[in-house]
Design an enzyme around this catalytic site. Sequence first.
Site, short mmCIF file in Angstrom:
data_model
loop_
_atom_site.label_atom_id
_atom_site.label_comp_id
_atom_site.label_asym_id
_atom_site.label_seq_id
_atom_site.Cartn_x
_atom_site.Cartn_y
_atom_site.Cartn_z
N ASP A 160 0.86 -1.18 0.00
CA ASP A 160 0.00 0.00 0.00
C ASP A 160 0.90 1.24 0.00
OD1 ASP A 160 -3.25 0.23 0.82
OD2 ASP A 160 -2.09 2.08 1.08
N ASP A 220 3.80 3.47 -4.31
CA ASP A 220 2.71 3.96 -5.15
C ASP A 220 2.62 3.06 -6.39
OD1 ASP A 220 1.19 5.37 -7.04
OD2 ASP A 220 1.94 7.32 -6.39
N VAL A 221 1.45 2.46 -6.63
CA VAL A 221 1.32 1.53 -7.77
C VAL A 221 1.56 2.23 -9.11
CG1 VAL A 221 -0.21 -0.13 -6.63
CG2 VAL A 221 -1.21 1.81 -7.88
N ASN A 241 -5.45 -4.35 -6.70
CA ASN A 241 -6.65 -3.75 -6.10
C ASN A 241 -6.59 -2.25 -5.85
OD1 ASN A 241 -9.07 -3.78 -4.09
ND2 ASN A 241 -7.33 -3.18 -2.79
N TYR A 300 -13.15 8.66 -13.06
CA TYR A 300 -13.18 7.35 -12.40
C TYR A 300 -13.82 6.31 -13.33
CZ TYR A 300 -14.10 3.82 -8.78
OH TYR A 300 -14.14 2.66 -8.04
N LYS A 341 -12.09 2.98 -14.98
CA LYS A 341 -12.56 1.63 -14.65
C LYS A 341 -13.00 0.87 -15.91
CE LYS A 341 -11.67 1.70 -10.26
NZ LYS A 341 -10.63 0.82 -9.72
N1 LIG Z 1 -15.69 0.90 -2.21
C1 LIG Z 1 -16.40 0.90 -3.33
O1 LIG Z 1 -17.60 1.27 -3.34
C2 LIG Z 1 -15.79 0.40 -4.60
C3 LIG Z 1 -16.64 0.07 -5.67
C4 LIG Z 1 -16.08 -0.38 -6.85
C5 LIG Z 1 -14.70 -0.52 -6.96
N2 LIG Z 1 -13.90 -0.19 -5.90
C6 LIG Z 1 -12.45 -0.33 -6.08
O2 LIG Z 1 -11.93 -1.13 -5.05
C7 LIG Z 1 -10.54 -0.84 -4.88
C8 LIG Z 1 -10.25 -0.67 -3.39
O3 LIG Z 1 -10.86 0.55 -2.96
P1 LIG Z 1 -11.59 0.71 -1.55
O4 LIG Z 1 -13.01 0.96 -1.84
O5 LIG Z 1 -11.21 -0.36 -0.62
O6 LIG Z 1 -11.00 2.14 -1.09
P2 LIG Z 1 -10.04 2.55 0.14
O7 LIG Z 1 -9.67 3.97 -0.14
O8 LIG Z 1 -10.69 2.25 1.43
O9 LIG Z 1 -8.78 1.60 -0.04
C9 LIG Z 1 -7.89 1.76 -1.13
C10 LIG Z 1 -6.48 1.43 -0.67
O10 LIG Z 1 -5.60 1.67 -1.79
C11 LIG Z 1 -4.50 2.44 -1.33
N3 LIG Z 1 -3.98 3.25 -2.43
C12 LIG Z 1 -4.56 4.33 -3.00
N4 LIG Z 1 -3.77 4.83 -3.97
C13 LIG Z 1 -2.66 4.03 -4.00
C14 LIG Z 1 -1.50 4.03 -4.79
N5 LIG Z 1 -1.31 4.94 -5.74
N6 LIG Z 1 -0.57 3.07 -4.58
C15 LIG Z 1 -0.77 2.13 -3.62
N7 LIG Z 1 -1.85 2.09 -2.84
C16 LIG Z 1 -2.79 3.03 -3.02
C17 LIG Z 1 -5.05 3.30 -0.20
O11 LIG Z 1 -4.04 3.75 0.68
C18 LIG Z 1 -6.03 2.34 0.46
O12 LIG Z 1 -5.40 1.59 1.48
C19 LIG Z 1 -10.28 0.41 -5.74
O13 LIG Z 1 -9.68 0.03 -6.95
C20 LIG Z 1 -11.67 0.96 -5.98
O14 LIG Z 1 -11.75 1.74 -7.15
C21 LIG Z 1 -14.41 0.25 -4.73
#
Ligand SMILES: NC(=O)c1ccc[n+]([C@@H]2O[C@H](COP(=O)([O-])OP(=O)(O)OC[C@H]3O[C@@H](n4cnc5c(N)ncnc54)[C@H](O)[C@@H]3O)[C@@H](O)[C@H]2O)c1
Length: 280
Positions: A37, A61-62, A88, A154, A158
């Site tokens: 992360d 950072d990814v 993810n 976004y 996606k």
């Molecule tokens: N929560 C939702 O409603 C939802 C719906 C559809 C898709 N998603 C996708 O699920 C995935 C996880 O998101 P989430 O909802 O758990 O959000 P979140 O913000 O709670 O968790 C995301 C994690 O990714 C990390 N992160 C962010 N940018 C980063 C980077 N550049 N490099 C490394 N780490 C990084 C953050 O620190 C965090 O720990 C994302 O790809 C998001 O787009 C989420």
Amino acid sequence: MGKYTGKVIAITGAANGIGRELAIQYAKKGAKLSLSDIDAKNLESLVAELKGTEIVTAVFDVGNYEDMEAYAKKTYDTFGTVDIFYNNAGVAVVGNIWEQSLKDWKWAFDTNVMGVVHGIKSFVPRMIEQDKECRIINTASVAGLLVSPNSPVYVSSKHAAVTLTEVLNLQLQLAGAKVRASALCPGFVVSDLHNSDRHRPQELQNDPNKDPYYQSEDYKTKAQIMEQSVTGGMATDKAVEIIIKAVEDDEFFIMTHPEYKPIIEMRMKNILEQNRPSAI
Ligand SMILES: NC(=O)c1ccc[n+]([C@@H]2O[C@H](COP(=O)([O-])OP(=O)(O)OC[C@H]3O[C@@H](n4cnc5c(N)ncnc54)[C@H](O)[C@@H]3O)[C@@H](O)[C@H]2O)c1
């Protein structure tokens, strides 16, 4: 012995939300974890919570390919194999397409698209090489299967994540690889996605003094819609149970919210019938 005893699960964006819950549930099932992360503090607290599980970590950072490569190398140097890789990490941004900054586009595409590409480039060759059944799960979103007017950057990122995963799936099959790819397309799930800006690099932050759009009612309304949708979403543990089962069932389009299917169907119908989509 759990179902996943001896298995290795690698997760980017593991410190919070869906990634964190994946780590917790796979740890309970006996897996070894490679967790990464950008958020060192939250990652550290997760590792403390999972005391007793074999874990390797990386903070990066990814959007940075060299760091992803170092993460894959560290994972393989430690465990020698990966059974499931969750690509993810992701961020969300909202706004009006002709008013949002180019910084929004760069940051979200660096993370949501190039982050996934970097994960594929660093992990897939190693996964092919290990020559055993294994999986790469690229997190897109249901936003990558339909179109909504709140968050164009976004949604576009996606859609890219879904499409590149569809092509990856075909190419892995044509190559006769034992790696199976899936596109994870969740609906709204409780997490901190609406607070994604907390990790936005300094140089890509919007300056409300220079760009008044980020003080506008339109922007604030869109941000509020995102916050209400995420905080009112499906419980994270329930969503992750669905995801883990779908991965076990070898689903390609992994969905947590079947109620979106009529909207996806409407988009498909509009394409095939060459209709103008309606916002109302
Ligand atoms: N929560 C939702 O409603 C939802 C719906 C559809 C898709 N998603 C996708 O699920 C995935 C996880 O998101 P989430 O909802 O758990 O959000 P979140 O913000 O709670 O968790 C995301 C994690 O990714 C990390 N992160 C962010 N940018 C980063 C980077 N550049 N490099 C490394 N780490 C990084 C953050 O620190 C965090 O720990 C994302 O790809 C998001 O787009 C989420």
